[in-house]
Scaffold this active site. Structure first.
Site, PDB file in Angstrom:
ATOM      1  N   ASP A  10       0.821  -1.024   0.134  1.00  0.00           N
ATOM      2  CA  ASP A  10      -0.124  -0.027  -0.002  1.00  0.00           C
ATOM      3  C   ASP A  10       1.005   1.357  -0.186  1.00  0.00           C
ATOM      4  O   ASP A  10       2.148   1.002   0.388  1.00  0.00           O
ATOM      5  CB  ASP A  10      -0.978   0.060   1.153  1.00  0.00           C
ATOM      6  CG  ASP A  10      -1.749   1.183   1.368  1.00  0.00           C
ATOM      7  OD1 ASP A  10      -2.479   1.470   0.353  1.00  0.00           O
ATOM      8  OD2 ASP A  10      -2.079   1.671   2.490  1.00  0.00           O
ATOM      9  N   ASP A  12       0.071   5.094   0.967  1.00  0.00           N
ATOM     10  CA  ASP A  12      -0.267   5.916   2.046  1.00  0.00           C
ATOM     11  C   ASP A  12      -0.044   4.937   3.484  1.00  0.00           C
ATOM     12  O   ASP A  12      -0.798   4.221   3.464  1.00  0.00           O
ATOM     13  CB  ASP A  12      -1.343   6.721   2.072  1.00  0.00           C
ATOM     14  CG  ASP A  12      -1.322   7.608   0.650  1.00  0.00           C
ATOM     15  OD1 ASP A  12      -0.478   7.998   0.092  1.00  0.00           O
ATOM     16  OD2 ASP A  12      -2.463   7.866   0.323  1.00  0.00           O
ATOM     17  N   ASN A  61      -5.350   2.468  -2.776  1.00  0.00           N
ATOM     18  CA  ASN A  61      -6.649   3.097  -3.410  1.00  0.00           C
ATOM     19  C   ASN A  61      -6.356   4.759  -3.266  1.00  0.00           C
ATOM     20  O   ASN A  61      -5.926   5.514  -2.219  1.00  0.00           O
ATOM     21  CB  ASN A  61      -7.719   2.900  -2.047  1.00  0.00           C
ATOM     22  CG  ASN A  61      -8.049   1.521  -2.105  1.00  0.00           C
ATOM     23  OD1 ASN A  61      -8.201   1.043  -3.164  1.00  0.00           O
ATOM     24  ND2 ASN A  61      -8.910   1.086  -1.079  1.00  0.00           N
ATOM     25  N   GLN A  62      -7.053   5.281  -4.406  1.00  0.00           N
ATOM     26  CA  GLN A  62      -6.842   6.851  -4.568  1.00  0.00           C
ATOM     27  C   GLN A  62      -8.370   7.641  -4.796  1.00  0.00           C
ATOM     28  O   GLN A  62      -8.594   8.103  -5.876  1.00  0.00           O
ATOM     29  CB  GLN A  62      -5.871   7.089  -5.409  1.00  0.00           C
ATOM     30  CG  GLN A  62      -4.340   6.819  -5.144  1.00  0.00           C
ATOM     31  CD  GLN A  62      -3.760   7.577  -4.043  1.00  0.00           C
ATOM     32  OE1 GLN A  62      -4.071   8.653  -3.919  1.00  0.00           O
ATOM     33  NE2 GLN A  62      -3.276   6.735  -3.099  1.00  0.00           N
ATOM     34  N   SER A  63      -9.134   7.259  -3.914  1.00  0.00           N
ATOM     35  CA  SER A  63     -10.437   7.855  -3.967  1.00  0.00           C
ATOM     36  C   SER A  63     -10.538   9.475  -3.931  1.00  0.00           C
ATOM     37  O   SER A  63     -11.599   9.930  -4.363  1.00  0.00           O
ATOM     38  CB  SER A  63     -11.342   7.457  -2.913  1.00  0.00           C
ATOM     39  OG  SER A  63     -11.156   8.046  -1.494  1.00  0.00           O
ATOM     40  N   CYS A 109     -11.560  -2.906  -8.332  1.00  0.00           N
ATOM     41  CA  CYS A 109     -10.204  -2.834  -8.226  1.00  0.00           C
ATOM     42  C   CYS A 109      -9.938  -2.115  -6.698  1.00  0.00           C
ATOM     43  O   CYS A 109      -8.872  -2.079  -6.182  1.00  0.00           O
ATOM     44  CB  CYS A 109      -9.595  -1.565  -9.099  1.00  0.00           C
ATOM     45  SG  CYS A 109     -10.329  -0.144  -9.386  1.00  0.00           S
TER      46      CYS A 109
END
Length: 191
Positions: A10, A12, A61-63, A109
């Site tokens: 991951d 961050d 994850n880059q929401s 994803c």
């Protein structure tokens, strides 16, 4: 035929700070290179791990993209910053996958689903059952377990206490940070 072993990370909370120092309206999202602080111990760990022939892959994850906090250009700039920081430390990152979708978009994803890991496996000939996923949250552990990887929870990001002990799914190993996890990862990947 078995594929290559991989180290999935991951971003961050594992490789860089999870929460920017100046958060305004986009709580918990690192939105630019200026907010991104690489974790020196993680860069040192990457240098130790990337020299062993593993495929090193970031899955993040880059929401914030889907929420409109920042765009793909900012994400690409942050990725370049990460790759340059890793290279400066003598480390290598072979691929970066990200989910740009809003959490409610229904994509396959976004972690905790294992879509990014499975995509990387298909595209690079990786054996997920001989690989390790390292993350700082329950979603990372769920994704790694669902993909068949061994999992490592690091306490350098979101989960900083024993909160993880009450989870319905457990990591294979827990460490203070990525550097502290290196011996366990090396042992797990040598089996």
């Amino acid at each position: 035929m078995s594929g290559r072993r991989a180290l999935f990370l991951d971003r961050d909370g594992v490789l860089n700070n999870d929460f920017p120092e100046s958060v305004k309206g986009a709580a918990g999202h690192v939105k630019s290179v200026h907010e991104m602080r690489l974790i020196p111990r993680s860069m040192e760990a990457l240098a130790k791990l990337s020299g062993s022939g593993l495929f090193v892959c970031v899955v993040s994850n880059q929401s914030g993209i889907g929420r409109g906090y920042f765009g793909e250009e900012e994400f690409e700039a942050m990725t370049r910053h990460l790759l340059e920081g890793a290279a400066s430390a003598g480390a290598r990152i072979d691929a970066v996958y990200h989910c740009p979708h809003h959490p409610e978009a229904g994509c396959d994803c976004r972690k905790p689903l294992p879509g990014m890991l499975r995509r990387a496996s298909a595209e690079h000939g990786l054996d997920l059952t001989r690989s390790v996923m390292v993350g700082d949250s329950r979603t990372d552990i769920v994704a790694g377990n669902a993909a068949g990887c061994a999992t490592v929870l690091v306490l350098s990001g979101k989960v900083t206490t024993d909160r993880w002990r009450g989870w319905d799914i457990q990591p294979s190993f827990v460490a203070e940070d990525l550097l502290a996890a290196v011996p366990w990862i090396q042992e797990a990947l040598s089996r």
